[in-house]
Design an enzyme around this catalytic site. Structure first.
Site, short mmCIF file in Angstrom:
data_model
loop_
_atom_site.label_atom_id
_atom_site.label_comp_id
_atom_site.label_asym_id
_atom_site.label_seq_id
_atom_site.Cartn_x
_atom_site.Cartn_y
_atom_site.Cartn_z
CE LYS A 19 -5.53 120.67 32.12
NZ LYS A 19 -4.36 120.27 31.98
NE ARG A 94 -1.73 114.65 34.72
CZ ARG A 94 -1.74 115.94 35.05
NH1 ARG A 94 -2.64 116.40 35.88
NH2 ARG A 94 -0.88 116.77 34.53
NE ARG A 131 2.69 126.45 31.98
CZ ARG A 131 1.94 125.35 32.12
NH1 ARG A 131 0.63 125.42 31.97
NH2 ARG A 131 2.52 124.21 32.39
NE ARG A 163 3.82 123.92 35.74
CZ ARG A 163 2.67 123.29 35.58
NH1 ARG A 163 1.54 123.96 35.55
NH2 ARG A 163 2.64 121.98 35.41
NE ARG A 174 4.08 118.81 32.66
CZ ARG A 174 4.34 120.09 32.38
NH1 ARG A 174 5.56 120.47 32.01
NH2 ARG A 174 3.40 120.98 32.45
P1 AMP Z 1 -0.45 119.87 36.16
O1 AMP Z 1 -0.30 121.20 36.80
O2 AMP Z 1 -1.87 119.38 36.13
O3 AMP Z 1 0.20 119.82 34.79
O4 AMP Z 1 0.33 118.84 37.07
C1 AMP Z 1 1.71 118.98 37.33
C2 AMP Z 1 2.29 117.64 37.75
O5 AMP Z 1 1.66 117.18 38.95
C3 AMP Z 1 2.12 116.51 36.75
O6 AMP Z 1 3.12 116.53 35.73
C4 AMP Z 1 2.26 115.30 37.66
O7 AMP Z 1 3.62 115.08 38.05
C5 AMP Z 1 1.52 115.77 38.91
N1 AMP Z 1 0.08 115.45 38.84
C6 AMP Z 1 -0.95 116.33 38.84
N2 AMP Z 1 -2.13 115.69 38.80
C7 AMP Z 1 -1.85 114.37 38.77
C8 AMP Z 1 -2.63 113.20 38.70
N3 AMP Z 1 -3.98 113.26 38.65
N4 AMP Z 1 -2.00 111.99 38.68
C9 AMP Z 1 -0.65 111.92 38.74
N5 AMP Z 1 0.16 112.98 38.79
C10 AMP Z 1 -0.42 114.21 38.81
#
Ligand code: AMP
Length: 228
Positions: A19, A94, A131, A163, A174
């Site tokens: 993404k 989400r 990654r 990361r 996740r």
């Molecule tokens: P991502 O980079 O989108 O995988 O987001 C990394 C982390 O940020 C996730 O594992 C959550 O801890 C937090 N996060 C990002 N977007 C959201 C969201 N819309 N709702 C809740 N937590 C989020």
């Protein structure tokens, strides 16, 4: 007066579906901002603020940040001027509460299209294991396609690292949360006939072409949305 607009897009996909990389390309193509909640939260963590410390404890464990906090950040970002031209929203919504709030925020309009970037779980796991990400600008790399010079970012010279939430435990958590909380939203948008599923397997350029073709079918590039 009407002004040329870009599309308002949402993108869904499991962690590791690609993404982030594809969003950067789509935003360049349609000249709209990339609104990534993950990137915004990582920036807050890096700033060392109190909010950042609070966010870090959730993110590090692979847990979702509470809805009220996320919704506050996204509402503010969507009210900025550049988001009026359109956007690619990545990582939000989400949960059902977040999706409902987004509809409210965009009313009387709505998102134009919801893209679901699909890859099998084993591919997503393999990609996450390899990654690496730039600490400075967030560009994604992998052990199979590293930066040109050591582990320094090709774009900003930042350090390219694993990361913090790409640990085995956090990845498993996740992916489980994605299945439980986010996948039902994909069906919800499908019922509203907003969803297009895109095969996320293949060279980056091929996947980008698939996405752009799907968007242009629903959102011709010369389309103009009246400024509301
Ligand atoms: P991502 O980079 O989108 O995988 O987001 C990394 C982390 O940020 C996730 O594992 C959550 O801890 C937090 N996060 C990002 N977007 C959201 C969201 N819309 N709702 C809740 N937590 C989020």
């Amino acid at each position: 007066m009407s002004e040329a607009q870009g599309p308002r897009l949402l993108i869904f996909g499991k962690q590791g579906a690609g993404k982030g990389t594809q969003c950067v390309r789509l935003c360049r193509h349609y000249r709209v901002p990339h609104i990534s909640t993950g990137d915004m939260f990582r920036a807050a963590v890096q700033s060392g603020s109190q909010l950042g410390e609070r966010l870090d404890s959730y993110m590090h464990a692979g847990e979702l940040i509470p809805d009220d906090l996320v919704i506050g950040v996204v509402s503010e970002r969507l009210s900025e001027e550049d988001a009026a031209r359109g956007f690619v929203l990545d990582g939000f919504p989400r949960t059902t509460a977040q999706a409902e709030k987004l509809s409210e925020l965009l009313a009387p309009g709505d998102v134009d299209l919801v893209l679901s970037l699909e890859v099998p779980t084993e591919v997503s796991l393999r990609r996450l294991a390899g990654r690496r990400v730039c600490r400075g600008c967030g560009t994604n790399y992998s052990v199979h396609s590293p930066p040109e010079q050591g582990w320094e970012c090709d774009h900003c010279g930042g350090e390219v690292v694993l990361r913090r939430d790409d640990t085995e435990h956090a990845i498993a958590r996740r992916l489980k949360l994605y299945e439980e909380q986010t996948e039902p939203l994909v069906s919800w948008y499908q019922e509203q006939e907003k969803l297009v599923a895109i095969d996320g397997i293949g060279p980056l350029d091929t996947v980008t072409d698939r996405l752009i073709r799907a968007i242009d079918r629903r959102w011709p590039t010369d389309q103009v949305r009246s400024a509301s």
